[in-house]
Scaffold this motif. Structure first.
Motif, mmCIF file in Angstrom:
data_model
loop_
_atom_site.group_PDB
_atom_site.id
_atom_site.type_symbol
_atom_site.label_atom_id
_atom_site.label_comp_id
_atom_site.label_asym_id
_atom_site.label_seq_id
_atom_site.Cartn_x
_atom_site.Cartn_y
_atom_site.Cartn_z
ATOM 1 N N ARG A 56 0.872 -1.183 0.000
ATOM 2 C CA ARG A 56 0.000 0.000 0.000
ATOM 3 C C ARG A 56 0.903 1.225 0.000
ATOM 4 O O ARG A 56 1.832 1.330 0.781
ATOM 5 C CB ARG A 56 -0.913 0.041 1.212
ATOM 6 N N LEU A 57 0.605 2.142 -0.908
ATOM 7 C CA LEU A 57 1.337 3.398 -1.012
ATOM 8 C C LEU A 57 0.386 4.525 -0.638
ATOM 9 O O LEU A 57 -0.667 4.685 -1.248
ATOM 10 C CB LEU A 57 1.859 3.610 -2.441
ATOM 11 N N THR A 58 0.768 5.285 0.367
ATOM 12 C CA THR A 58 0.029 6.489 0.734
ATOM 13 C C THR A 58 0.973 7.651 0.463
ATOM 14 O O THR A 58 2.078 7.695 1.007
ATOM 15 C CB THR A 58 -0.367 6.454 2.223
ATOM 16 N N LEU A 59 0.540 8.555 -0.383
ATOM 17 C CA LEU A 59 1.428 9.652 -0.750
ATOM 18 C C LEU A 59 0.765 11.002 -0.553
ATOM 19 O O LEU A 59 -0.464 11.127 -0.561
ATOM 20 C CB LEU A 59 1.946 9.497 -2.178
ATOM 21 N N THR A 60 1.614 12.002 -0.369
ATOM 22 C CA THR A 60 1.180 13.395 -0.262
ATOM 23 C C THR A 60 1.984 14.186 -1.279
ATOM 24 O O THR A 60 3.207 14.065 -1.341
ATOM 25 C CB THR A 60 1.425 13.943 1.151
ATOM 26 N N ALA A 61 1.284 14.976 -2.072
ATOM 27 C CA ALA A 61 1.919 15.780 -3.115
ATOM 28 C C ALA A 61 1.384 17.206 -3.036
ATOM 29 O O ALA A 61 0.435 17.490 -2.301
ATOM 30 C CB ALA A 61 1.643 15.180 -4.485
ATOM 31 N N ARG A 62 1.978 18.089 -3.802
ATOM 32 C CA ARG A 62 1.524 19.478 -3.881
ATOM 33 C C ARG A 62 0.915 19.734 -5.255
ATOM 34 O O ARG A 62 1.439 19.316 -6.272
ATOM 35 C CB ARG A 62 2.678 20.460 -3.677
ATOM 36 N N GLY A 63 -0.194 20.440 -5.245
ATOM 37 C CA GLY A 63 -0.811 20.910 -6.472
ATOM 38 C C GLY A 63 -0.691 22.424 -6.522
ATOM 39 O O GLY A 63 -0.276 23.059 -5.556
ATOM 40 N N VAL A 64 -1.079 23.013 -7.640
ATOM 41 C CA VAL A 64 -0.970 24.460 -7.810
ATOM 42 C C VAL A 64 -2.335 25.025 -8.169
ATOM 43 O O VAL A 64 -2.978 24.570 -9.115
ATOM 44 C CB VAL A 64 0.050 24.820 -8.916
ATOM 45 N N LEU A 65 -2.762 26.017 -7.401
ATOM 46 C CA LEU A 65 -3.978 26.769 -7.688
ATOM 47 C C LEU A 65 -3.583 28.199 -8.019
ATOM 48 O O LEU A 65 -2.649 28.733 -7.412
ATOM 49 C CB LEU A 65 -4.913 26.785 -6.469
#
Length: 175
Positions: free
Chosen positions: A156-165
């Motif tokens: 299981r991979l749980t990831l956190t990333a950044r998006g751009v608004l």
């Protein structure tokens, strides 16, 4: 008593004085030419760097959208497409606004798959278009391998990333 220079030494002294004067006058242009040579070398170096930057491929655009719902949808579609190409199952995604950086919210996702599939997915996320900047990735064993029936380990991979608004438009003052 005054020392008198013999007549034969005067032309030699005048010649040396003239040579010294010519050397003093000639060092200015020589020093200027050496400084210009250094300036030309620095300009050539800047030109070479500018040409290399112009020939380099453009940086990939980051994962972005006009609003939070669009950003989550773009993130989900990107993960779904990458998961379909590998032995990975996409479980879901969400958004966590960051009050300190409102234009860069955190996106989270959960996926399951083999070690090879998850590794390929992470590599594609960080190098493909649109670019996804990962902050955290946690891998845990979902189901251990069973050699008797030939079943691989599922992770299981749980990831956190950044998006751009895009930044919110500034409110205009009413006069």
């Amino acid at each position: 008593m005054r020392a008198v220079l013999p007549a034969a030494g005067r032309p030699l002294l005048l010649g040396l004085a003239g040579l010294g004067l010519a050397a003093a006058l000639g060092t200015g242009p020589v020093l200027d030419a050496l400084a210009a040579q250094d300036d030309i070398a620095m300009a050539r170096d800047r030109l070479a760097r500018a040409q290399a930057a112009a020939l380099a491929p453009p940086a990939p655009a980051p994962l972005s959208a006009a609003d939070e719902a669009g950003l989550v949808a773009a993130f989900q579609s990107r993960l779904t497409a990458l998961a379909a190409e590998r032995s990975v199952a996409f479980d879901g995604a969400g958004i966590q606004p960051d009050l300190s950086r409102p234009t860069l919210p955190r996106l989270s996702a959960s996926l399951r798959g083999t070690a090879e599939g998850l590794h390929g997915l992470l590599d594609a996320l960080e190098t493909g278009i649109p670019l996804v900047v990962l902050e955290e990735a946690e891998i845990s064993v979902e189901r251990p391998a069973d050699p008797e029936i030939g079943r691989a380990t599922v992770l299981r991979l749980t990831l956190t990333a950044r998006g751009v608004l895009p930044p919110a438009p500034a409110a205009k003052a009413i006069p």
